[in-house]
Design an enzyme around this catalytic site. Sequence first.
Site, PDB file in Angstrom:
ATOM      1  N   LYS A 105       0.867  -1.223  -0.175  1.00 46.18           N
ATOM      2  CA  LYS A 105       0.094  -0.025   0.156  1.00 46.18           C
ATOM      3  C   LYS A 105       0.663   1.182  -0.051  1.00 46.18           C
ATOM      4  CE  LYS A 105      -4.437   0.698   0.453  1.00 46.18           C
ATOM      5  NZ  LYS A 105      -5.411  -0.330  -0.063  1.00 46.18           N
ATOM      6  N   GLY A 219     -17.897   7.893  -2.583  1.00 47.94           N
ATOM      7  CA  GLY A 219     -16.599   7.817  -3.324  1.00 47.94           C
ATOM      8  C   GLY A 219     -16.911   6.917  -4.577  1.00 47.94           C
ATOM      9  N   ALA A 221     -16.087   3.758  -4.444  1.00 44.77           N
ATOM     10  CA  ALA A 221     -16.937   2.326  -3.973  1.00 44.77           C
ATOM     11  C   ALA A 221     -18.361   2.375  -3.454  1.00 44.77           C
ATOM     12  CB  ALA A 221     -15.965   1.823  -2.841  1.00 44.77           C
ATOM     13  N   GLY A 222     -18.396   3.593  -2.660  1.00 42.92           N
ATOM     14  CA  GLY A 222     -19.558   3.765  -1.891  1.00 42.92           C
ATOM     15  C   GLY A 222     -20.818   4.002  -3.171  1.00 42.92           C
TER      16      GLY A 222
END
Length: 415
Positions: A105, A219, A221-222
Amino acid sequence: MEKPNVCINCYNMLDKIAGRLSLSKSEIDILTIPKRSFTFSFPVIMDDGSTRIFTGYRIQFNDARGPTKGGIRFHPEVDLEEIKTLAFLMTLKCAVSGLPFGGAKGGIVVDPKKISKGELERVSREYIRELYRFIGPNADIPAPDVNTNPQIMAWMLDEYEKIMGMHAPGVITGKPLELGGSFVRDISTSLGGFFVLKEATRDSKVKPSNTKIAVQGFGNAGMNIAKILHGKGYKIIAVSDSKSGIHHENGLDVKKVIEHKEKNSSLSGFKGAKEISNEDLLELECNVLIPAALENQITKNNANKIKAEIILEVANAPITPEADLILEKKKIRVIPDILANAGGVVVSYFEWVQNSMNYYWTTKEVTKKLEDYIVDSTREVQKTCKEFKCTMRDAAYILAVNKVLSAERLRGVLK
Ligand code: GLU
């Protein structure tokens, strides 16, 4: 300190199954100490001629199963411990889905909404100039995460290719289609989340139209999971973004909500819905709660107030380990992040495969392959739940940890 690099969060997250699997001290160390850790600072000339120093991170946590893989987030509160935790989760996520990748990450301490497009491009390119020696299609492959997108991936790819003097699309995923991206990657985290939910609730007699869903975070994903579930007939009763939320008991018209947000850059003021806060949304009476924003949203302070039957963790680590125990006692079923949001990295894997063979699949092919991967891993997790009589999170961790340790053993790192 004997081990300055150890990830405390990872240690806490692993704690519950470490006993169950009788993990040795060396095994715990291998799983909780990142292999490579980069912290760097780089100057960028801003539009007004001033120079600003930015801080960047990249953690290559574990590469026993393959090149390390994981996104880059741009956020003002990014720090090294957070990136370590997220890289640890990527290691487990790739293992649960059976991808030939390890985990990584990265992040930059920046609020992308507060800088210009030109500044954002220079920041993105500088990040790659700092890291290019250590990434590559067979070494470490970044991707988008919170506040990063295909355009940023395109700048990063271009910077890498300019430095290397050759094309290398497989160095980064989540690219625009024109630069070697894959169909479906833009919605893959959300589509994967839908496939997991469908598979995990297969035995339920409740119809989608009677399933009330609340989504925290609007965003990539949501927003997309709200759109997909609404399209499949589920009732989305509430959504929220970092500033505000809206609620309607009979369900929101998600398409109209998206239009409203695009027009006003805010959910606030959407006609016919009640305004609620992010905290209120989490505590709503609903069947499925979908945290799709940042970490640590459900903590020991609000876990007791959660009324959902199922929590689908589309965000990474939205529930703290302490809250997880409370939810388990309350018999709330948690579908863990490393399974629930794996759709993103699964299609990143497909993108990387397509880049390496220079042959590209259709939307239909990618969707079918994604569903197959997600259904398989969901079933494997459910089987492990029965075998160990444990939660889905424990089962996913058990599966992932066994796969990572088995690779380490085969490499001769563990006896
Ligand atoms: N950032 C996404 C995640 O947390 C995707 C990572 C990737 O595609 O490599 O899973």
